[in-house]
Scaffold this motif. Structure first.
Motif, PDB file in Angstrom:
ATOM      1  N   GLU A 144       0.884  -1.154   0.000  1.00  0.00           N
ATOM      2  CA  GLU A 144       0.000   0.000   0.000  1.00  0.00           C
ATOM      3  C   GLU A 144       0.923   1.205   0.000  1.00  0.00           C
ATOM      4  OE1 GLU A 144      -2.037  -0.866   3.736  1.00  0.00           O
ATOM      5  OE2 GLU A 144      -1.106   0.905   4.583  1.00  0.00           O
ATOM      6  N   ARG A 163      10.936  -6.123   3.858  1.00  0.00           N
ATOM      7  CA  ARG A 163       9.857  -5.183   4.138  1.00  0.00           C
ATOM      8  C   ARG A 163      10.355  -3.808   3.718  1.00  0.00           C
ATOM      9  NH1 ARG A 163       5.369  -4.372   7.541  1.00  0.00           N
ATOM     10  NH2 ARG A 163       5.455  -2.328   8.500  1.00  0.00           N
ATOM     11  N   GLU A 165       9.683   0.250   3.452  1.00  0.00           N
ATOM     12  CA  GLU A 165       8.872   1.374   3.888  1.00  0.00           C
ATOM     13  C   GLU A 165       9.388   2.630   3.213  1.00  0.00           C
ATOM     14  OE1 GLU A 165       8.323   1.812   8.100  1.00  0.00           O
ATOM     15  OE2 GLU A 165       7.652  -0.263   8.263  1.00  0.00           O
ATOM     16  N   ARG A 167       8.588   6.935   2.667  1.00  0.00           N
ATOM     17  CA  ARG A 167       7.787   8.054   3.154  1.00  0.00           C
ATOM     18  C   ARG A 167       7.090   8.708   1.975  1.00  0.00           C
ATOM     19  NH1 ARG A 167      10.023  12.438   5.604  1.00  0.00           N
ATOM     20  NH2 ARG A 167      12.078  11.852   4.861  1.00  0.00           N
ATOM     21  N   PRO A 169       4.473  11.566   1.276  1.00  0.00           N
ATOM     22  CA  PRO A 169       3.656  12.622   1.867  1.00  0.00           C
ATOM     23  C   PRO A 169       2.214  12.516   1.368  1.00  0.00           C
ATOM     24  CG  PRO A 169       5.668  13.520   0.937  1.00  0.00           C
ATOM     25  CD  PRO A 169       5.564  12.102   0.478  1.00  0.00           C
ATOM     26  N   ARG A 170       1.292  12.875   2.216  1.00  0.00           N
ATOM     27  CA  ARG A 170      -0.117  12.825   1.820  1.00  0.00           C
ATOM     28  C   ARG A 170      -0.419  13.939   0.841  1.00  0.00           C
ATOM     29  NH1 ARG A 170      -1.870   8.040   3.827  1.00  0.00           N
ATOM     30  NH2 ARG A 170      -0.580   7.657   5.629  1.00  0.00           N
ATOM     31  N   ASP A 181       3.257  12.833  -5.433  1.00  0.00           N
ATOM     32  CA  ASP A 181       3.578  12.046  -6.623  1.00  0.00           C
ATOM     33  C   ASP A 181       5.048  11.672  -6.645  1.00  0.00           C
ATOM     34  OD1 ASP A 181       0.987  12.347  -7.193  1.00  0.00           O
ATOM     35  OD2 ASP A 181       1.221  13.713  -8.891  1.00  0.00           O
ATOM     36  N   SER A 211      -2.615  -5.081  -3.610  1.00  0.00           N
ATOM     37  CA  SER A 211      -2.748  -3.847  -2.848  1.00  0.00           C
ATOM     38  C   SER A 211      -4.208  -3.434  -2.806  1.00  0.00           C
ATOM     39  CB  SER A 211      -1.947  -2.722  -3.504  1.00  0.00           C
ATOM     40  OG  SER A 211      -2.693  -2.141  -4.547  1.00  0.00           O
ATOM     41  N   PRO A 212      -4.566  -2.620  -1.823  1.00  0.00           N
ATOM     42  CA  PRO A 212      -5.862  -1.964  -1.915  1.00  0.00           C
ATOM     43  C   PRO A 212      -5.749  -0.800  -2.904  1.00  0.00           C
ATOM     44  CG  PRO A 212      -4.767  -1.355   0.132  1.00  0.00           C
ATOM     45  CD  PRO A 212      -3.859  -2.296  -0.579  1.00  0.00           C
ATOM     46  N   TYR A 214      -5.280   1.535  -6.047  1.00  0.00           N
ATOM     47  CA  TYR A 214      -4.616   1.497  -7.349  1.00  0.00           C
ATOM     48  C   TYR A 214      -3.114   1.329  -7.247  1.00  0.00           C
ATOM     49  CZ  TYR A 214      -9.131   3.580  -8.148  1.00  0.00           C
ATOM     50  OH  TYR A 214     -10.472   3.814  -8.150  1.00  0.00           O
ATOM     51  N   ASN A 218      -0.626   0.762 -10.434  1.00  0.00           N
ATOM     52  CA  ASN A 218       0.280   1.863 -10.757  1.00  0.00           C
ATOM     53  C   ASN A 218       1.738   1.411 -10.693  1.00  0.00           C
ATOM     54  OD1 ASN A 218      -1.791   3.605 -11.160  1.00  0.00           O
ATOM     55  ND2 ASN A 218      -1.621   4.607  -9.166  1.00  0.00           N
ATOM     56  N   SER A 249      -5.267  -4.765   2.551  1.00  0.00           N
ATOM     57  CA  SER A 249      -4.251  -3.891   3.142  1.00  0.00           C
ATOM     58  C   SER A 249      -2.882  -4.312   2.647  1.00  0.00           C
ATOM     59  CB  SER A 249      -4.306  -3.944   4.675  1.00  0.00           C
ATOM     60  OG  SER A 249      -3.509  -4.994   5.158  1.00  0.00           O
ATOM     61  N   HIS A 251      -0.442  -5.162   4.666  1.00  0.00           N
ATOM     62  CA  HIS A 251       0.226  -6.022   5.634  1.00  0.00           C
ATOM     63  C   HIS A 251       0.308  -7.449   5.116  1.00  0.00           C
ATOM     64  CE1 HIS A 251       0.523  -2.929   8.596  1.00  0.00           C
ATOM     65  NE2 HIS A 251      -0.763  -2.652   8.485  1.00  0.00           N
ATOM     66  N   TYR A 253      -0.366 -10.321   6.322  1.00  0.00           N
ATOM     67  CA  TYR A 253      -1.434 -11.297   6.523  1.00  0.00           C
ATOM     68  C   TYR A 253      -2.517 -11.176   5.449  1.00  0.00           C
ATOM     69  CZ  TYR A 253      -4.935  -8.088   8.384  1.00  0.00           C
ATOM     70  OH  TYR A 253      -5.856  -7.107   8.497  1.00  0.00           O
TER      71      TYR A 253
ATOM     72  N   ASP B 488      -4.273  10.495  -9.091  1.00  0.00           N
ATOM     73  CA  ASP B 488      -5.081   9.281  -9.208  1.00  0.00           C
ATOM     74  C   ASP B 488      -6.547   9.559  -8.928  1.00  0.00           C
ATOM     75  OD1 ASP B 488      -3.542   7.304 -10.083  1.00  0.00           O
ATOM     76  OD2 ASP B 488      -3.118   6.392  -8.140  1.00  0.00           O
ATOM     77  N   ASP B 497      -7.561   9.738  -0.446  1.00  0.00           N
ATOM     78  CA  ASP B 497      -7.094  10.148   0.870  1.00  0.00           C
ATOM     79  C   ASP B 497      -7.948  11.311   1.381  1.00  0.00           C
ATOM     80  OD1 ASP B 497      -5.598  10.188   3.124  1.00  0.00           O
ATOM     81  OD2 ASP B 497      -3.674  10.251   2.087  1.00  0.00           O
ATOM     82  N   ASP B 520     -11.736   0.277   0.209  1.00  0.00           N
ATOM     83  CA  ASP B 520     -10.288   0.081   0.261  1.00  0.00           C
ATOM     84  C   ASP B 520      -9.587   1.158   1.085  1.00  0.00           C
ATOM     85  OD1 ASP B 520     -10.319  -2.158  -1.186  1.00  0.00           O
ATOM     86  OD2 ASP B 520      -9.153  -1.416  -2.877  1.00  0.00           O
ATOM     87  N   PHE B 521     -10.223   2.305   1.166  1.00  0.00           N
ATOM     88  CA  PHE B 521      -9.515   3.435   1.776  1.00  0.00           C
ATOM     89  C   PHE B 521     -10.066   3.777   3.151  1.00  0.00           C
ATOM     90  CE2 PHE B 521      -9.562   4.110  -2.901  1.00  0.00           C
ATOM     91  CZ  PHE B 521      -8.300   3.604  -3.109  1.00  0.00           C
ATOM     92  N   ASP B 661       0.861  13.171   8.759  1.00  0.00           N
ATOM     93  CA  ASP B 661       1.628  13.274   7.530  1.00  0.00           C
ATOM     94  C   ASP B 661       3.021  13.807   7.851  1.00  0.00           C
ATOM     95  OD1 ASP B 661       2.353  13.334   4.915  1.00  0.00           O
ATOM     96  OD2 ASP B 661       1.216  15.127   4.388  1.00  0.00           O
ATOM     97  N   ILE B 662       3.984  13.313   7.120  1.00  0.00           N
ATOM     98  CA  ILE B 662       5.353  13.820   7.254  1.00  0.00           C
ATOM     99  C   ILE B 662       5.752  14.337   5.898  1.00  0.00           C
ATOM    100  CG2 ILE B 662       7.728  13.232   7.845  1.00  0.00           C
ATOM    101  CD1 ILE B 662       6.403  10.719   9.254  1.00  0.00           C
ATOM    102  N   PHE B 663       6.189  15.549   5.839  1.00  0.00           N
ATOM    103  CA  PHE B 663       6.487  16.116   4.536  1.00  0.00           C
ATOM    104  C   PHE B 663       7.552  17.194   4.677  1.00  0.00           C
ATOM    105  CE2 PHE B 663       4.109  20.010   5.327  1.00  0.00           C
ATOM    106  CZ  PHE B 663       3.268  19.615   6.346  1.00  0.00           C
ATOM    107  N   GLU B 765      -5.843  -5.863  12.130  1.00  0.00           N
ATOM    108  CA  GLU B 765      -5.070  -4.638  12.042  1.00  0.00           C
ATOM    109  C   GLU B 765      -5.600  -3.713  13.109  1.00  0.00           C
ATOM    110  OE1 GLU B 765      -4.507  -2.305   8.278  1.00  0.00           O
ATOM    111  OE2 GLU B 765      -4.928  -4.283   7.483  1.00  0.00           O
ATOM    112  N   PRO B 774      -0.198  -4.327  12.264  1.00  0.00           N
ATOM    113  CA  PRO B 774      -0.687  -5.701  12.212  1.00  0.00           C
ATOM    114  C   PRO B 774      -0.531  -6.370  13.567  1.00  0.00           C
ATOM    115  CG  PRO B 774       1.455  -5.538  11.153  1.00  0.00           C
ATOM    116  CD  PRO B 774       1.089  -4.155  11.586  1.00  0.00           C
TER     117      PRO B 774
END
Lengths: 405, 840
Positions: A144, A163, A165, A167, A169-170, A181, A211-212, A214, A218, A249, A251, A253, B488, B497, B520-521, B661-663, B765, B774
């Motif tokens: 995800e 695994r 990870e 970052r 940003p939202r 992006d 993934s949940p 897209y 993508n 999700s 994760h 599992y 997207d 989001d 999903d979200f 959020d971290i930015f 979760e 998890p």
């Protein structure tokens, strides 16, 4: 695994000589070899000799040793099995009772003699391991935004390789959208780099992208774009191996739900884990109905077996292989007895689920053992309170701690 | 390179144009300004355009149709006069009159005639002075640390005519004449010296270093003046007399500030000549040049006007080495002990900027590194004036030493009592609400409409969206694009989001959290809901959609927000326009939904239903004018939003902020986090600790509703700019805690859970805000009686927890998570919410 030689008497005593051929076989060996068994295999031992003048010299000797097993150590990442124990047969270099740890190696025979005799479960395991129809391996990336798990699916195990990870940003609207992006692209880049490091592009194995939303599609788009832009032909050739599937999700599992999907089933020839997954789902559905046909927990299942509810016509015993790995011989014997009873006496179906597989993990959560009964039984859990403490606790391995009481 | 060359190459117009943007930019970085000032200023900028237009119209009205002048000219003057129409008119009138006498002036420019030369000369003094000062300021413009005050007052400063009316509103009458003289001259000092913890004498927080610097400067000041000037006041009196021969003294103008009268022609002359300063003679920069035949009195004036240090700068420029080492700030004007803002300026339209300056000074009570450099520069300046040949190396060495000393605390806490500050400030009540509902119910479109109708989003932007949306064949999504900014999201037409936006009504400041509806979200939706005070549930009324929604996310979302702690819910029954505002349908939905929500635990009084249409905008901001919808007599959506009561905040508790959020917050803030403060408060300079990584960080700056603030309290959605921490220690879902009382991460915990689905010992979760970890339910401890909360009798082992029942379960997580007792947690498995509850 290849069965080189078999010498088993009617009473179950005797030896088997096996040759592990692929890493997966080490997992079988791990399940097969128990403490108190005798293992004979090639070994490297450092031998110290003292000369008459008192000076010592040590040399590394290739030899064959026989040890009585005291402990096993399995490394799931590298699929290496270390068997430790005390030497049982004197050789030129060693005395009885000295300690040694055998590192079982691929393509080197080892001979196993079972102290308790070869039971049905052990025999079944060897049979399964030596099945020439190999289960196919597959890669899976469950992801995800900001998180991905890269793992290998084999017939009996799910091995988490990496695994990842990142970052990301939202979304924040306006020009800050570019950050999102950009972060996402960087994240895809990292996954692809990791994937390329892990897989052998010359092999053709399915690669599941789950993934949940897209994210997976993508990512696939990104992979193909990159392959074209960089002229990475081997990667581009894998195009047909990629399968995009939905998961709830990122994760690990969530892989459980991935494996049940038709798109995945079509790719994976092996049916063992899909069957197991389906059985677990059936069990859960029955449990939700709460009609007394689905039971879990050691005592309940044993009781149900006693009452003959695990017979022909739909009786299924689901048992985790972790139970057979119990240190205590009596505990192991208890489960073997149960399996034998269900399979041979009652005529029910027995499924030994791998504790390293997602469905097996689900079962482990339920205490490692569950059953679908042929007819409803109520109140199997009555007057268990006092029994619970004494009978179940010793049987509990790490997977079911906390369930018993 | 000589600073003079810089000035020669300077495009003045361009520099002036930049002020606007420069001010904005600086403002963003300016964390020391109190929120009120900040607010006013931002609004001023935002409204600037509007006010400019209004002003232009009014000025035109006053001037009458016969007056020939371009709009640009009017706007320019309005800008300089801070939208003061009266002053602009005065100025423009004088400008016009003076342009009639222009030819005469030109001739007089260099050949100073005995009669009118005086005023002209005065202007030239001004001009040179301006040039000098500009020189100094120029360095500052390149310095991102220089706050707005510089540029803004600087721009007004270049116009002596501005200065003439500068104090029009000031209550001079109360000021002893001695101080009047001071004040008149003071504003001509380079405004930059107000900044950076300057030694403004009124400030109680002057540091030792600054005090020493100030004392030394004062001494120097006195020494340099003692030769020529006996008393500045006496001199000024003389000057005043002289000036009054030709022009009405500016001093005399001031008391009559209340009644603004047109400036007389002579004064207009002054302003005219000075208006021309961009075409000034560049050769006469240095007033020490011998060919400048300035009468003694005038030279004294100019000398008095200039700070001695300012004076010395062109003579002894910092060496190339010094500039390289110390950066552009080294070239800034030195601080003066006397250049604080005149306190009487409060009435003038410029007082605002001085307020800003005050706030700024508070923020830097300690001498900033710049300040130390300036101090060093001052002492250097002293040396050069003394010895004549600058002992630069020594100066630089001492400056470097000072810099090293000042390095210690970078982000100084003001040690505010945040709660007291919070009570003191009369901010509008704030409310965050989350918009929830099934996918395609029209949540984003409804919110887009709300923002559009409230003019938060302008028509141009929306037209742009509309065009883009049409080009990809999704024209009905245009309104949703206001919140769906993701690439997207737009391509797929689905919110992914949380979309955040702020708007204000007269009563309340709102934050919209637009949640995604797709299943999903839901993790994102949970994150949004955990930041909300109340919820707006959007329901698609069209046939079939409502029914499928009720089984789907309408139900799940409603249960989720309830279990996260939302009490109040507004139900917007959307898309009624497609059902020709059928009242029956509305009633039917209302009945079903309210039955469901009441069962879910919402109190009937906390439910409000409203029929509306996001696409057409009916009943959103205004009540529908549609005849078919006339059966609805209640208030529109916006009124329902406003009627939400203020929410109690856990202000007193230790700080808790879940990272959303971290930015990268910008060039100066490489690491920023956003989120809602769950409890407690935070202020600039606070050291916080991140859990579970247990790393400390310094709060460098705080933004509340995208405006800088010194502090923030629980309930606010904030951005924290952090320093002294590696980004790898931060993860979304982590919790920022106060250093004194950090959360202890848990890897196993017991919780009381309300089951939405069957609960078995299984993999789940664990969700809390952005956090999702998890884990698994390892044990079903007991099923609880809903009413009493006691374990149900029977003594049986719990095998399965049925939906709707309450149970106590033990949850293990793979990695320790920052959760606290009483924390509200949602458990999900396989894409379904299986339960929600509290940690015990």
């Amino acid at each position: 695994m290849r069965l080189v030689k078999q010498a088993i008497e009617r009473d179950g005593s005797g030896t088997m000589t096996l040759c592990p051929e692929e890493p997966e076989d080490m997992w079988f060996a791990y399940n097969l070899i128990r403490p108190t068994d005798t293992v004979r295999a090639s070994a490297i031992r450092r031998v110290t000799t003292e000369s008459s003048t008192g000076s010592t010299s040590s040399t590394r000797i290739h030899t064959t040793l026989t040890i009585r097993v005291t402990g096993l150590d399995f490394d799931p990442q590298s699929s290496q099995l270390h068997v430790s124990g005390r030497i049982a047969e004197e050789t030129k270099y060693t005395k009885v009772g000295q300690y040694h740890t055998l590192d079982l190696e691929l393509h080197r025979n080892f001979t196993l003699e079972k102290a308790e005799g070869w039971d049905s479960v052990a025999k079944g395991l060897v049979k399964e391991a030596c099945d020439p129809v190999k289960s196919s391996e597959a890669w899976a990336i469950v992801m995800e935004e900001g998180m991905a798990n890269l793992c290998v699916l084999t017939g009996s195990r799910t091995v988490l390789r990496q695994r990842i990870e990142g970052r990301v940003p939202r979304k924040r609207g306006g020009t800050a959208q570019g950050d999102h992006d950009k972060g996402l692209r960087k994240f895809y880049e990292t996954i692809l780099e990791t994937l390329l490091r892990q897989i052998d592009l010359t092999e053709s194995k399915p690669i599941l992208l789950a993934s949940p939303g897209y994210t997976a599609s993508n990512f696939l788009k990104y992979v193909l774009e990159t392959a074209i832009n960089t002229g990475n032909k081997p990667l581009l050739a894998q195009k047909a191996n990629f399968v995009v599937v939905h998961s709830s999700s990122g994760h690990l599992y969530a892989l459980n739900e991935v494996l049940g999907q038709p798109a995945v089933l079509a790719k994976l020839k092996d049916t063992k884990f899909t069957k197991e997954t389906k059985l677990m789902d059936d069990f859960m559905t029955l449990l939700r109905k709460d009609d007394g046909r689905a039971w879990y927990g050691p005592n309940e299942v044993e009781k149900a077996a006693e009452q003959g509810a695990l017979g022909r016509g739909g009786g299924v015993l689901l048992i985790s292989d972790a139970l057979f790995r119990a240190q205590d011989v009596t505990v192991r014997r208890r489960w073997v007895k149960l399996v034998d009873k269900v399979r041979d006496v009652e005529g029910g179906e027995v499924r030994v689920l791998s504790s390293e597989h997602e469905s097996g993990k689900k079962l482990a959560g339920l205490g490692g053992i569950a059953a679908i009964l042929t007819f409803p039984l109520q109140d199997l859990d009555d007057d268990e309170e006092e029994n619970d403490e004494e009978t179940i606790e010793p049987n509990v391995n790490r997977n079911e701690s906390g369930i018993g009481s | 390179m000589s600073r003079h060359k810089l000035i020669k190459q300077l495009d003045l117009e361009e520099e002036l144009d930049d002020y606007d943007g420069g001010a904005l930019y600086d403002n963003d970085e300016n964390q020391g300004i109190s929120p009120e000032d900040q607010g006013t200023f931002i609004i001023a900028i935002v409204n600037g355009e509007y006010r400019l237009r209004q002003g232009t119209i009014r000025v035109r009205d006053v001037l009458g149709p016969g007056f020939e002048i371009s709009d640009a000219r009017i706007q320019e003057s309005l800008w300089y006069y801070y939208y003061d129409v009266e002053k602009s008119v005065n100025y423009l009138l004088s400008e016009q009159t003076s342009s009639n006498t222009k030819p005469k002036q030109k001739g007089a420019d260099l050949k100073l005639s005995a009669v009118d030369g005086k005023s002209d000369l005065n202007c030239r003094c001004h001009r040179r002075w301006v040039e000098n000062d500009y020189d100094l300021d120029f360095g500052a413009f390149n310095d991102p640390d220089v706050p707005i005050i510089h540029s803004v007052t600087g721009s007004s400063y270049f116009k002596p005519d501005v200065m003439s009316t500068f104090f029009n509103d000031a209550p001079w009458c109360n000021i002893p004449p001695g101080r009047q003289g001071e004040i008149l001259i003071e504003p001509l000092y380079p405004p930059g010296r107000l900044m950076g913890g300057s030694s403004f004498q009124g400030d109680a927080k002057v540091s030792k270093l600054a005090a020493i610097a100030a004392a030394r400067r004062m001494k120097e000041d006195a020494r340099s003046r003692s030769g020529t000037v006996t008393s500045s006041v006496a001199l000024l009196d003389k000057l005043g007399n002289k000036m009054s021969l030709e022009t009405p003294n500016e001093l005399e103008m001031a008391p009559k500030a209340a009644t603004v009268k047109p400036l007389n022609p002579v004064q207009a002359d002054t302003s005219k000549t000075s208006r021309k300063y961009p075409v000034r003679e560049r050769g006469v920069l240095n007033s020490n040049t011998p060919e400048d035949a300035i009468p003694p009195v005038e030279s004294i004036i100019s000398e008095r006007k200039r700070d001695p240090e300012t004076f010395s700068i062109p003579i002894a420029l910092p060496s190339a080495f010094a500039r390289t080492i110390l950066g552009p700030s080294f070239e800034r004007a030195p601080t003066s002990g006397q250049d604080g803002p005149p306190c009487d300026l409060v009435g003038s339209p410029y007082h605002f900027f001085f307020d800003v300056a005050d706030a700024k000074m508070d923020a830097f009570a300690e001498p900033s590194p710049d300040d130390v450099v300036l101090k060093a520069q001052t002492s250097k300046g002293t040396k050069t004036t003394k010895s004549g040949t600058g002992d630069e190396i020594r100066a630089v060495t001492s400056a470097l030493g000072d810099v090293a000393i000042s390095e210690a605390p970078k982000y100084k806490s003001k040690n505010l009592d945040v709660l007291a500050e919070f009570k003191k400030t009369q901010i509008k009540p704030t409310a965050n609400f989350v918009v929830i509902g099934h996918v395609d119910a029209g949540k984003s479109t409804l919110m887009g409409r709300l923002l559009y109708d409230l003019k938060v989003v302008n028509k141009r932007t929306l037209d742009k969206y509309r065009k883009e949306a049409e080009s990809i064949g999704k024209s009905s999504f245009a309104l949703a694009w206001v919140l769906d900014q993701g690439t997207d999201e737009r391509k797929q037409g689905v919110t992914i989001d949380i979309g955040m936006n702020n708007f204000e009504t007269d009563k309340t400041a709102f934050t919209i959290l637009d949640a995604p509806g797709h299943r999903d979200f839901i993790p994102n939706m949970i994150a949004g809901a955990s930041q909300a005070d109340f919820a707006v549930l959007v329901i698609d009324a069209s046939t079939g959609s409502f029914e499928s929604g009720l089984k789907g996310q309408t139900k799940e979302h409603a249960l989720l927000v309830r279990s996260i702690g939302v009490q109040r819910i507004i139900i917007a029954i959307n898309k009624l326009d497609t059902l020709s505002w059928s009242r029956d349908r509305f009633d039917e939905i209302q009945q079903q939904v309210s039955a469901f929500l009441t069962a879910a635990g919402f109190q009937p009084k906390n439910l409000a239903f409203i029929p509306c249409s996001g696409l057409t905008g009916e009943n959103i901001v205004d009540v529908s004018t549609n005849v078919k919808a006339s059966w609805y007599t209640g208030p529109p959506l916006i009124s329902l939003l406003e009627s939400s009561e203020p929410f109690a905040r856990a202000l007193e508790k230790p700080l808790r902020l879940t990272i959303d959020d971290i930015f990268r917050g910008g060039v100066q803030n490489p690491l920023s986090i956003s989120g809602r403060i769950d409890a407690g408060s935070v202020q600039i300079g606070d050291i916080v600790i991140t859990v579970p990584s247990n790393e400390t960080a310094i709060t460098k700056a705080i933004e509340v509703n995208s405006e800088p603030s010194d502090w923030a309290v629980a309930g606010q959605n904030v951005i924290l700019h952090l320093a002294n921490i590696d980004p790898n220690y931060l993860k979304t879902g982590d919790v920022i805690c106060s250093l004194a009382a950090p959360i202890k991460p848990l890897s196993i915990f017991t919780m009381k859970v309300l089951a939405f689905e069957h609960i078995l010992p299984m993999a789940v979760e664990v969700h809390r805000g952005r956090l999702h970890a998890p884990g698994r339910i390892s044990k079903l401890a007991a099923v609880l009686d809903k009413a009493s909360g006691k374990p149900k009798e029977g003594g049986k082992k719990v095998r399965i927890v049925k939906p709707g029942s309450v149970a106590r379960v033990v949850v293990e997580v793979d990695e320790p998570v920052p959760l606290e007792l009483g924390g509200k947690v949602v458990l999900r498995a396989g894409g379904q919410t299986v339960g929600a509850g509290l940690l015990e």
